[in-house]
Structure formats: C-alpha cells, structure tokens
Design a protein around this motif. Structure first.
Motif, PDB file in Angstrom:
ATOM      1  N   GLY A 136      32.678   1.292  15.514  1.00  0.00           N
ATOM      2  CA  GLY A 136      31.468   2.078  15.765  1.00  0.00           C
ATOM      3  C   GLY A 136      31.405   3.344  14.950  1.00  0.00           C
ATOM      4  O   GLY A 136      30.588   4.226  15.223  1.00  0.00           O
ATOM      5  N   ALA A 137      32.272   3.465  13.924  1.00  0.00           N
ATOM      6  CA  ALA A 137      32.394   4.736  13.212  1.00  0.00           C
ATOM      7  C   ALA A 137      31.096   5.216  12.559  1.00  0.00           C
ATOM      8  O   ALA A 137      30.768   6.404  12.647  1.00  0.00           O
ATOM      9  N   PRO A 138      30.304   4.359  11.876  1.00  0.00           N
ATOM     10  CA  PRO A 138      29.072   4.864  11.274  1.00  0.00           C
ATOM     11  C   PRO A 138      28.126   5.468  12.307  1.00  0.00           C
ATOM     12  O   PRO A 138      27.606   6.582  12.123  1.00  0.00           O
ATOM     13  N   GLY A 139      27.897   4.755  13.406  1.00  0.00           N
ATOM     14  CA  GLY A 139      27.000   5.271  14.440  1.00  0.00           C
ATOM     15  C   GLY A 139      27.554   6.484  15.144  1.00  0.00           C
ATOM     16  O   GLY A 139      26.815   7.411  15.492  1.00  0.00           O
ATOM     17  N   PHE A 172      25.391   3.140  24.738  1.00  0.00           N
ATOM     18  CA  PHE A 172      24.478   3.472  23.647  1.00  0.00           C
ATOM     19  C   PHE A 172      23.460   4.536  24.041  1.00  0.00           C
ATOM     20  O   PHE A 172      22.903   5.217  23.178  1.00  0.00           O
ATOM     21  N   ASP A 173      23.175   4.690  25.341  1.00  0.00           N
ATOM     22  CA  ASP A 173      22.302   5.787  25.759  1.00  0.00           C
ATOM     23  C   ASP A 173      22.936   7.131  25.428  1.00  0.00           C
ATOM     24  O   ASP A 173      22.256   8.079  25.044  1.00  0.00           O
ATOM     25  N   PHE A 174      24.270   7.210  25.596  1.00  0.00           N
ATOM     26  CA  PHE A 174      24.985   8.431  25.228  1.00  0.00           C
ATOM     27  C   PHE A 174      25.056   8.572  23.708  1.00  0.00           C
ATOM     28  O   PHE A 174      24.826   9.646  23.150  1.00  0.00           O
ATOM     29  N   VAL A 175      25.403   7.467  23.039  1.00  0.00           N
ATOM     30  CA  VAL A 175      25.612   7.515  21.590  1.00  0.00           C
ATOM     31  C   VAL A 175      24.341   7.933  20.861  1.00  0.00           C
ATOM     32  O   VAL A 175      24.337   8.873  20.051  1.00  0.00           O
ATOM     33  N   TRP A 176      23.238   7.261  21.126  1.00  0.00           N
ATOM     34  CA  TRP A 176      22.015   7.497  20.351  1.00  0.00           C
ATOM     35  C   TRP A 176      21.332   8.811  20.700  1.00  0.00           C
ATOM     36  O   TRP A 176      20.551   9.321  19.910  1.00  0.00           O
ATOM     37  N   VAL A 209      30.908   8.723   8.358  1.00  0.00           N
ATOM     38  CA  VAL A 209      30.137   9.476   7.369  1.00  0.00           C
ATOM     39  C   VAL A 209      30.631  10.918   7.296  1.00  0.00           C
ATOM     40  O   VAL A 209      30.861  11.570   8.325  1.00  0.00           O
ATOM     41  N   GLY A 210      30.810  11.424   6.069  1.00  0.00           N
ATOM     42  CA  GLY A 210      31.200  12.804   5.843  1.00  0.00           C
ATOM     43  C   GLY A 210      29.999  13.691   5.586  1.00  0.00           C
ATOM     44  O   GLY A 210      28.862  13.230   5.447  1.00  0.00           O
ATOM     45  N   VAL A 228      27.116   9.638  12.768  1.00  0.00           N
ATOM     46  CA  VAL A 228      25.723  10.032  12.537  1.00  0.00           C
ATOM     47  C   VAL A 228      25.079  10.558  13.815  1.00  0.00           C
ATOM     48  O   VAL A 228      24.237  11.464  13.764  1.00  0.00           O
ATOM     49  N   ASN A 229      25.476  10.033  14.963  1.00  0.00           N
ATOM     50  CA  ASN A 229      24.798  10.370  16.211  1.00  0.00           C
ATOM     51  C   ASN A 229      25.524  11.362  17.106  1.00  0.00           C
ATOM     52  O   ASN A 229      24.894  11.964  17.978  1.00  0.00           O
ATOM     53  N   ASN A 230      26.827  11.527  16.942  1.00  0.00           N
ATOM     54  CA  ASN A 230      27.606  12.299  17.908  1.00  0.00           C
ATOM     55  C   ASN A 230      28.455  13.365  17.251  1.00  0.00           C
ATOM     56  O   ASN A 230      28.775  13.269  16.063  1.00  0.00           O
ATOM     57  N   SER A 231      28.838  14.357  18.041  1.00  0.00           N
ATOM     58  CA  SER A 231      29.886  15.271  17.583  1.00  0.00           C
ATOM     59  C   SER A 231      31.154  14.452  17.394  1.00  0.00           C
ATOM     60  O   SER A 231      31.498  13.618  18.236  1.00  0.00           O
TER      61      SER A 231
END
Length: 245
Positions: A115-118, A71-75, A147-148, A121-124
């Motif tokens: 984990g698709a929503p996060g 999550f440190d990478f994701v967020w 999210v599109g 929204v947060n990553n390439s």
C-alpha cells in the motif's frame, strides 16, 4: 522513544505503526503525550490497550476496522503510518519491492508495492529503518514504491492534498525532510553515535545544521511503560538486539 516522537501533535487520528518497534513507539505515544491517538491491533480491530502484543486475548476493543473500512482513513488523510524501507533516497522515495531491475530481472524480490503509493500520497508517513547503511540510504532507489517529496511536488495537484512525509528513524539517528527542497536532514544522533558515523552509513550527502542534537532518552516513567506494560516480554529485542554499533 524517537518513533513515539513521530506522533507528537497528531491528535485524534489513526496511528498505524507497522512492525514490533514502531508499534511499541505508537503505544508509548498514546500512553504519554498523545492520548487521542486511535490504535489498531495490526489486524481488524481498533483497541484501547497500551499493551503492544495483547492478542489473541486481552484486547480492549473500541471498534471493528475491517480492510474495506481502512480506506476511509487512508483516503481522508486521517492516518499516520510508519513503514519500513529496503532503500530510501534523499527526498524520501522508498523501495521495498525489489533490488535491481524490478521489471526485467530483479536480483532480489521483496514485498512488492503493497500500500506504499497510496499511503505516502494520502497519509502522514514516517519510516523505521533498523539498519542504517549505504545499501539502504542510496542516491537513487531501484523502484519507487513510496513517493518522495520531489516526485510529489512535480505531480502537484491532488498528490499534495494530504502529502506529509515526516521523519526517518534509524538505529543511529533521527532524520527529517527539513533540508532545501525537502531533502533529508540529520535531526539528531542517538546517544553514543557521532555525526561522522551517520555520514559514513549514508550513501548521499545529508543536510546538517550547525548543531545536531542528541536524541531524547525515555524518562523513567516511559521506560517503565515500555518494560512493564507495552512490551513486558522484551519482544523488541528480537528486532534490534544491538541498537548501536
């Protein structure tokens, strides 16, 4: 090769391609033009191997990456994930949760939201779709898991802070979101595939520029890396034995 190209220019971030063929693409990118990419073993290690399938032995471990640390990478946005999609629309809204009414009576239950929503929204984010068809490329997805561009822009604010929906690679073509309003645009067709074949396999109107390129084939050295180093046992063939119709 087209999946490897998704990572071009990323530099020192966590490359998280999910699945055999995306993993091969990520390894190929790092072994050639993106040497600073950080790769996982698909579990809890950061590894230096070019081999795509070196476990359970043979891994060169660079660091421990347990679930809580991911999550440190994701967020922070320091990650490029390649996911799949059971449905995707022209703005990149993705579904791999269910087909039909997911909340009342789905016809088919799939993976769930995972984990698709996060991720989106947060990553390439890029997508790998091995079966380009009107059932996958739909006018409207049954459930929005990823999210599109249209939803991200309507939400605004923090949603767009790290939002970077990149490419969709399929067995027929490479698409990006370079059309008006970030709609899906046909970027290139794979060798032996025509534009008409791609259009017939898509359930909505794609944006098409005047000249549609042909997807780049791997060089001799890139083929050697795939066949002899990254995937010497040919596991990629299990996912895509016939890459073109």
């Amino acid at each position: 090769m087209a999946i490897a190209e998704c990572f071009r220019g990323d530099g020192e971030i966590l490359a998280n391609p999910i699945g055999r063929i995306p993993m091969i693409g990520g390894r190929l990118a790092r072994a050639t033009f993106e040497p600073e990419l950080v790769m996982t073993d698909g579990e809890a290690m950061l590894i230096a191997n070019d081999e795509g399938f070196a476990w359970p032995g043979g891994k060169i471990v660079e660091g421990y990456n347990p679930y809580r640390a991911m999550f440190d990478f994701v967020w922070s946005g320091r990650r490029h994930v390649v996911m799949g999609a059971s449905q995707i629309d022209s703005f990149g809204n993705q579904n791999f949760a269910a087909i039909g009414d997911a909340y009342a009576r789905p016809k088919v239950q799939l993976l769930g939201f995972r984990g698709a929503p996060g991720n989106t929204v947060n990553n390439s984010t890029s997508y790998w779709i091995p079966n380009h068809s009107p059932k996958v490329f739909v006018e409207r997805v049954d459930v929005v898991t990823g999210v599109g561009w249209d939803r991200a822009e309507r939400a605004g604010g923090a949603t767009l802070h790290h939002f970077d929906l990149r490419r969709v690679v399929t067995n027929l073509a490479v698409l990006d979101f370079g059309g008006p309003g970030h709609r899906l645009r046909l970027r290139s067709v794979h060798p032996g595939i025509s534009v008409d074949v791609v259009l017939a396999a898509t359930g909505f109107d794609l944006v098409i520029d005047d000249d549609v390129a042909e997807s780049r084939l791997p060089s001799g050295d890139e083929l050697r890396l795939i066949r002899e180093v990254i995937d010497p046992h040919g596991l990629r063939e299990r996912d895509l034995p016939n890459p073109t119709p």
